[in-house]
Design a protein around this motif. Structure first.
Motif, mmCIF file in Angstrom:
data_model
loop_
_atom_site.group_PDB
_atom_site.id
_atom_site.type_symbol
_atom_site.label_atom_id
_atom_site.label_comp_id
_atom_site.label_asym_id
_atom_site.label_seq_id
_atom_site.Cartn_x
_atom_site.Cartn_y
_atom_site.Cartn_z
ATOM 1 N N THR A 74 -28.299 46.482 -27.828
ATOM 2 C CA THR A 74 -27.660 47.137 -28.963
ATOM 3 C C THR A 74 -26.309 46.479 -29.256
ATOM 4 O O THR A 74 -25.562 46.177 -28.332
ATOM 5 N N SER A 75 -26.027 46.253 -30.546
ATOM 6 C CA SER A 75 -24.689 45.805 -30.950
ATOM 7 C C SER A 75 -24.139 46.792 -31.968
ATOM 8 O O SER A 75 -24.808 47.082 -32.963
ATOM 9 N N PRO A 76 -22.924 47.305 -31.751
ATOM 10 C CA PRO A 76 -22.357 48.235 -32.735
ATOM 11 C C PRO A 76 -22.008 47.501 -34.028
ATOM 12 O O PRO A 76 -21.796 46.289 -34.011
ATOM 13 N N ILE A 87 -27.405 38.923 -26.560
ATOM 14 C CA ILE A 87 -28.361 37.829 -26.779
ATOM 15 C C ILE A 87 -27.687 36.678 -27.532
ATOM 16 O O ILE A 87 -27.954 35.504 -27.271
ATOM 17 N N ARG A 88 -26.766 37.039 -28.438
ATOM 18 C CA ARG A 88 -26.052 35.979 -29.168
ATOM 19 C C ARG A 88 -25.223 35.146 -28.199
ATOM 20 O O ARG A 88 -25.184 33.917 -28.276
ATOM 21 N N TYR A 89 -24.572 35.815 -27.268
ATOM 22 C CA TYR A 89 -23.762 35.122 -26.263
ATOM 23 C C TYR A 89 -24.629 34.200 -25.415
ATOM 24 O O TYR A 89 -24.294 33.025 -25.195
ATOM 25 N N LEU A 127 -23.389 31.073 -39.285
ATOM 26 C CA LEU A 127 -22.440 32.199 -39.261
ATOM 27 C C LEU A 127 -22.311 32.790 -37.851
ATOM 28 O O LEU A 127 -21.410 33.598 -37.592
ATOM 29 N N TYR A 128 -23.219 32.390 -36.963
ATOM 30 C CA TYR A 128 -23.207 32.942 -35.604
ATOM 31 C C TYR A 128 -22.128 32.339 -34.709
ATOM 32 O O TYR A 128 -22.078 32.646 -33.512
ATOM 33 N N VAL A 129 -21.240 31.503 -35.278
ATOM 34 C CA VAL A 129 -20.045 31.140 -34.500
ATOM 35 C C VAL A 129 -19.115 32.359 -34.433
ATOM 36 O O VAL A 129 -18.166 32.384 -33.656
HETATM 37 O O1 LIG Z 1 -27.648 42.574 -32.700
HETATM 38 C C1 LIG Z 1 -27.358 41.484 -32.199
HETATM 39 O O2 LIG Z 1 -26.415 41.328 -31.418
HETATM 40 C C2 LIG Z 1 -28.164 40.271 -32.541
HETATM 41 C C3 LIG Z 1 -29.373 40.579 -33.370
HETATM 42 C C4 LIG Z 1 -30.270 39.371 -33.484
HETATM 43 C C5 LIG Z 1 -29.643 38.265 -34.315
HETATM 44 O O3 LIG Z 1 -29.935 37.120 -34.031
HETATM 45 O O4 LIG Z 1 -28.872 38.552 -35.247
HETATM 46 C C6 LIG Z 1 -31.617 39.759 -34.051
HETATM 47 O O5 LIG Z 1 -31.536 40.160 -35.388
HETATM 48 C C7 LIG Z 1 -32.594 38.653 -33.864
HETATM 49 O O6 LIG Z 1 -33.244 38.292 -34.839
HETATM 50 O O7 LIG Z 1 -32.752 38.168 -32.722
#
Ligand SMILES: O=C(O)CC[C@H](C(=O)O)[C@@H](O)C(=O)O
Ligand SMILES: NC(=O)c1ccc[n+]([C@@H]2O[C@H](COP(=O)([O-])OP(=O)(O)OC[C@H]3O[C@@H](n4cnc5c(N)ncnc54)[C@H](O)[C@@H]3O)[C@@H](O)[C@H]2O)c1
Length: 341
Positions: A74-76, A87-89, A127-129
């Motif tokens: 979960t991410s707020p 997961i992004r990290y 944008l994920y930086v």
């Molecule tokens: O909620 C997150 O921290 C990441 C969600 C994640 C993303 O890559 O944005 C999710 O949407 C995905 O497709 O893996």
């Protein structure tokens, strides 16, 4: 020949992660392969308990294992001091540069027959930086979107190799008509990579047109490659083409590690009820076995999933009444039956 023992890290994460990971484990244990499972933690609950969403021990376990199966975290939506998305990290920390998201027809309500494509999503930049800031007393916000030649070349090279093993078609998905310097750089790198793969048929598709064409006729696509956020959005669309988020698997692949996970999130609306569809996680486990060189067993699991989806039991998102674990046990039993046939 001595039997290989696979070291697998399991990360449940949050919400339905606690339900779909044990379900996928049930299926893995039915394959007759040898696994040593090691559980590790990550996500929002971990952050609340110990102040970090990914403890170092989790990173070490992933690096030491042959592969990792991840549930969801979960991410707020509001900024929380010290929090980062698990997961992004992990994708960036472990340089898991290729996010591979297949969308293949399975016999479930609403799925589009003939769909058999793979979205290859760049997994480290765009944008994920996550570089955002606000100006003008908080009334203006800017987020950086980073496109580099090297990351673009690397992801397109990966997609080209995948296309060569499939139907030999690659769609370069972009928005260079509006962003010629950034998405134009993605295309330049893509054509440089393509020089070494002359048999792959390349097509440029602008991302919005891509969304429309996918909805109308997904069978026209084989492999699609794109930057991070486009891949995030388009892969939920392609999940929708094959029956929804309960069905769609993925793999985050790098040189040093690989993490397999369902495309869906922690689904707080259904968490704790035991009704989440574990298909996406079971199919992610099959992708993991394929990655480990166990292609035959991977295909058997996919076949078992299809047989159970066809005959039932099914989870409520597909109109059935089965619990997560009941569905997984049916797939495990079918896997055993097919393997011993
Ligand atoms: O909620 C997150 O921290 C990441 C969600 C994640 C993303 O890559 O944005 C999710 O949407 C995905 O497709 O893996
Ligand atoms: N890779 C990840 O860790 C990841 C991915 C996506 C979202 N998230 C996080 O998950 C949380 C919830 O996000 P969301 O609600 O936008 O997306 P979600 O994927 O969790 O849920 C979207 C909808 O799909 C349903 N759904 C999802 N998976 C299902 C399954 N296996 N079986 C049946 N129904 C399923 C949910 O009930 C919900 O109605 C957020 O905090 C988000 O940041 C994490």
């Amino acid at each position: 020949m001595e039997k290989r023992v696979y070291k697998i890290t399991l990360i449940e994460g949050d919400g339905i992660g606690h339900e779909v990971i044990p379900a996928a484990r049930t299926v893995l244990e039915a394959t007759g392969l040898s696994f040593v499972f090691d559980e590790a933690e990550a996500g929002w609950e971990t952050f609340e308990r110990i102040g970090t969403s990914v403890p170092e021990e989790t990173v070490e376990k992933i690096e030491r294992s042959d592969a990792t199966l991840f549930g969801a975290a979960t991410s707020p939506t509001k900024k929380v001091e010290g929090f980062f998305g698990a997961i992004r990290y992990l994708r960036r920390r472990l340089d898991l540069f290729a996010n591979v998201r297949p969308a293949k027809y399975h016999p479930v309500p609403g799925a589009t027959p003939g769909t058999d494509l793979i979205v290859v999503r760049e997994n480290t930049e765009g944008l994920y930086v996550e570089q955002e800031r606000r100006y003008a007393r908080g009334r203006v916000a800017i987020a950086d979107r980073v496109i580099t030649y090297d990351a673009s070349y690397r992801i397109v090279e990966f997609a080209l190799e995948l296309a060569e093993r499939r139907r030999g078609q690659l769609a370069l998905v972009h928005k260079a008509n509006v962003l010629p310097l950034s998405d134009g750089l993605f295309l330049e790198a893509a054509y440089d990579a393509a020089k070494r793969h002359p048999t792959v048929e390349i097509e440029e598709v602008i991302v919005d047109a891509c969304a429309m064409r996918l909805v109308r006729d997904p069978s026209q696509f084989d492999v699609l490659v794109m930057e991070n956020l486009f891949g995030d959005i388009i892969s939920d669309l392609t999940a929708g083409l094959v029956g929804g988020l309960g069905i769609a698997p993925s793999g985050n692949i790098g040189e040093r590690a690989a993490i397999f996970e369902p495309v869906h999130g922690s689904a707080p609306d259904i968490a704790g009820k035991g009704i989440a569809n574990p298909t996406a996680t079971i199919l992610s486990a099959a992708m993991m076995l394929d990655h480990l060189g166990e292609a035959r067993v991977a295909r058997v699991i996919e076949e078992a999933v299809d047989r159970v989806l066809e005959a039932g039991p099914r989870t409520p998102d597909l109109g059935g009444k089965a619990t997560t674990q009941e569905f997984a046990e049916a797939v495990a039993a079918k896997t055993q039956e097919l393997l011993s046939a």
